[in-house]
Design an enzyme around this catalytic site. Structure first.
Site, PDB file in Angstrom:
ATOM      1  N   GLU A 192      24.664  -7.990 -20.554  1.00 55.16           N
ATOM      2  CA  GLU A 192      25.185  -6.674 -20.954  1.00 55.16           C
ATOM      3  C   GLU A 192      25.807  -6.719 -22.359  1.00 55.16           C
ATOM      4  OE1 GLU A 192      27.679  -5.540 -17.623  1.00 55.16           O
ATOM      5  OE2 GLU A 192      25.970  -4.662 -16.601  1.00 55.16           O
ATOM      6  N   GLU A 385      20.098  -6.085 -12.540  1.00 52.73           N
ATOM      7  CA  GLU A 385      21.224  -5.822 -11.629  1.00 52.73           C
ATOM      8  C   GLU A 385      21.114  -4.398 -11.094  1.00 52.73           C
ATOM      9  OE1 GLU A 385      25.214  -6.549 -13.069  1.00 52.73           O
ATOM     10  OE2 GLU A 385      24.567  -8.356 -14.120  1.00 52.73           O
TER      11      GLU A 385
HETATM   12  C1  BGP Z   1      27.933  -5.879 -14.330  1.00 50.55           C
HETATM   13  C2  BGP Z   1      28.100  -7.332 -14.509  1.00 50.55           C
HETATM   14  C3  BGP Z   1      28.154  -8.143 -13.269  1.00 50.55           C
HETATM   15  C4  BGP Z   1      28.629  -7.437 -12.036  1.00 50.55           C
HETATM   16  C5  BGP Z   1      28.321  -5.971 -11.944  1.00 50.55           C
HETATM   17  C6  BGP Z   1      29.142  -5.196 -10.962  1.00 50.55           C
HETATM   18  O1  BGP Z   1      28.655  -5.239 -15.316  1.00 50.55           O
HETATM   19  O2  BGP Z   1      27.072  -7.876 -15.307  1.00 50.55           O
HETATM   20  O3  BGP Z   1      28.776  -9.339 -13.582  1.00 50.55           O
HETATM   21  O4  BGP Z   1      29.811  -7.852 -11.541  1.00 50.55           O
HETATM   22  O5  BGP Z   1      28.387  -5.303 -13.166  1.00 50.55           O
HETATM   23  O6  BGP Z   1      30.385  -4.906 -11.518  1.00 50.55           O
HETATM   24  P1  BGP Z   1      31.746  -5.125 -10.772  1.00 50.55           P
HETATM   25  O7  BGP Z   1      31.765  -6.531 -10.343  1.00 50.55           O
HETATM   26  O8  BGP Z   1      32.799  -4.811 -11.754  1.00 50.55           O
HETATM   27  O9  BGP Z   1      31.736  -4.169  -9.626  1.00 50.55           O
END
Ligand code: BGP
Length: 484
Positions: A192, A385
């Site tokens: 990201e 993701e």
């Molecule tokens: C993205 C990241 C991940 C992951 C996901 C969910 O931004 O790349 O590492 O964690 O989001 O976010 P969160 O864990 O804050 O719910």
């Protein structure tokens, strides 16, 4: 019988994770701390309000090293993958996953960033993990830097502001490519990459209260330029190995104009340009887009470039796009009611339902995004993701009846299949995440995304044992039948 979806036979179905959210073992075998492991857990009354978790300063990072206040730093513990990786990889395989996206912790390989030789113990851990994946027949996608720059690089070199960090990163990248290219075909230099700029504290540990938001934002584009150059140099180096591919990774903040008022339509276009297309444009087209020049002028960005930088970018675009997709939001000139997003506040959409964290669920938006990216870039796409975070507890049968996750995944899969019919070249999908992990944004363990439940709470109390949720069995069946 459910609805049968069409996907190409070779489609790469998989699961995604990140080192600081799963590994734990933060102080073993020569590892240093990354800034991600220096952010304490904070109890939140309102899960949508993450402001308390963002009070990060250089002092707070320094204080965390000895931890005299006795705070809990969840990303030092993860879900104990470091010790349980064999069991986890076996469970992934048994669910039918074909690819495992994980990250390598720079802190295990060059703990201070400036060592001459890599830490052999760190390399050994990842070699063991990759061997296990190979044994189970899992393809691997590796993120080289998932928000976790080693703290010594920030403390001693001022992080990504300093051009010297490009060479430190490149040294690390070359070592892991040389060591592991026979196991790993797909590489993502940065996770990201568009979030680092907005959240400089996470990317660099920077804090300067005397500066306005716009001044801080302007400064972060220099760091981002260094990351773009670092990534392009990784692409250049990777040409040594014909069988590996380098892709980019962007948090795709899909947005719609709040209504058809032209002022909001234009506002949305400008936000889309600078919040997402800018990144893809630099990394795919290999140049800074024209609209960014006006934006830079208006907010006072003067990028310092070394001679040859523009050629490096132009000659080394990435080969494929990956992106994370969790939600969509609305944009208007006068931002109306806001909802909390993934590290940012986003506009509400009256047509969509949201999770407890305010993330607006929008499967159709995924088809829209896939078409948008394919039309614009014409390079293969991969969803790195996508998933849903929920508060969950084991029931008396030692499982979780997570029908909402089954609905979420099924609805997104359906739109992926539609996008493929639209002609989009989508070649894979890794859900966030096959197993419960520490949250990146809120540091909670109780924000659970997995198909596999892990018995830890927010303070890492628990056995760490793994239990299969209903979605695990559903997914396994989906892999065999493609029915939702
Ligand atoms: C993205 C990241 C991940 C992951 C996901 C969910 O931004 O790349 O590492 O964690 O989001 O976010 P969160 O864990 O804050 O719910």
């Amino acid at each position: 019988m459910g609805k049968k979806l069409e996907f190409p036979q070779e489609f790469l179905w998989g699961g995604a994770t990140a080192a600081t959210q799963i590994e734990g073992a933060y102080d073993v075998d020569g590892k240093s701390l990354s800034i991600m492991e220096m952010i304490p857990f904070v109890e939140l009354e309102d899960r949508k309000d993450l402001s308390k978790t963002r009070n990060l300063t250089m002092q707070s990072f320094l204080d965390s090293i000895e931890n005299k206040k006795g705070l809990h730093y969840p990303k030092r513990f993860g879900n104990d993958f470091y010790h349980r990786y064999k069991e986890d990889i076996r469970l992934f395989k048994e669910a039918g996953l074909k690819i495992f996206r994980m990250s390598i912790a720079w802190t295990r390989i060059f703990p201070n960033g400036d060592e001459k030789e890599p830490n052999q113990k760190g390399l050994e851990f990842y070699r063991n993990v990759f061997e296990e994946c190979k044994k189970q027949g899992l393809e691997v996608m590796v993120t080289m830097n998932h928000f976790d720059t080693p703290f010594p690089i920030i403390q001693n070199y001022n992080g990504w502001k300093n051009r010297e960090v490009i060479d430190m990163y490149l040294k690390y990248a070359k070592v892991i490519i040389d060591e592991f290219n026979q196991y790993v075909k797909y590489w993502l230099p940065f996770n990201e990459i568009n979030l680092g700029v907005l959240f400089s504290a996470i990317a660099t540990g920077e804090e300067d209260a005397s500066k306005s938001f716009v001044e801080k934002l302007a400064a972060t584009y220099q760091e981002l330029h260094h990351q773009f150059i670092a990534q392009a140099k990784v692409v250049e180096y990777s040409k040594k190995y014909e069988h590996i591919k380098i892709g980019c990774m962007v948090a795709d903040t899909t947005t719609y104009p709040l209504d058809c008022n032209p002022i909001n339509v234009l506002e949305n276009q400008q936000k889309e340009q600078m919040k997402k297309f800018f990144y893809y444009d630099v990394m795919i087209k290999g140049e800074y887009p024209s609209y960014s020049k006006r934006f830079f002028k208006e907010i006072g960005v003067n990028l310092e470039m070394a001679s040859g930088d523009l050629e490096i970018l132009k000659n080394n675009p990435v080969e494929f796009i990956t992106f994370s997709y969790y939600m969509s939001s609305t944009i208007s000139k006068e931002m109306g009611e806001l909802t909390e997003g993934n590290l940012m506040r986003l506009g509400k959409n009256p047509f969509l339902k949201a999770t407890d964290w305010g993330w607006q669920i929008d499967p159709l938006g995924l088809r829209y995004t896939l078409n948008q990216l394919w039309d614009r870039y014409q390079v293969p796409l991969f969803i790195s993701e996508n998933g849903i975070g929920v508060l969950e507890k084991l029931n008396a049968n030692n499982t979780v009846e997570d029908d909402y996750r089954i609905d979420y995944l099924g609805q997104h899969f359906e739109q992926m299949s539609e996008a493929i019919k639209d002609g989009v070249d989508l070649f894979g999908y890794t859900m966030w995440t096959p197993i419960d992990v520490v949250s990146a944004g809120s540091n909670e363990f109780s924000k659970r995304y997995g198909m596999i439940f892990v018995d830890y709470d927010d303070y890492h109390n628990g056995t760490g044992d793994r239990y299969l949720k209903k979605s695990y069995h559903w997914f396994k069946n989906f892999m065999e039948t493609k029915e939702i």
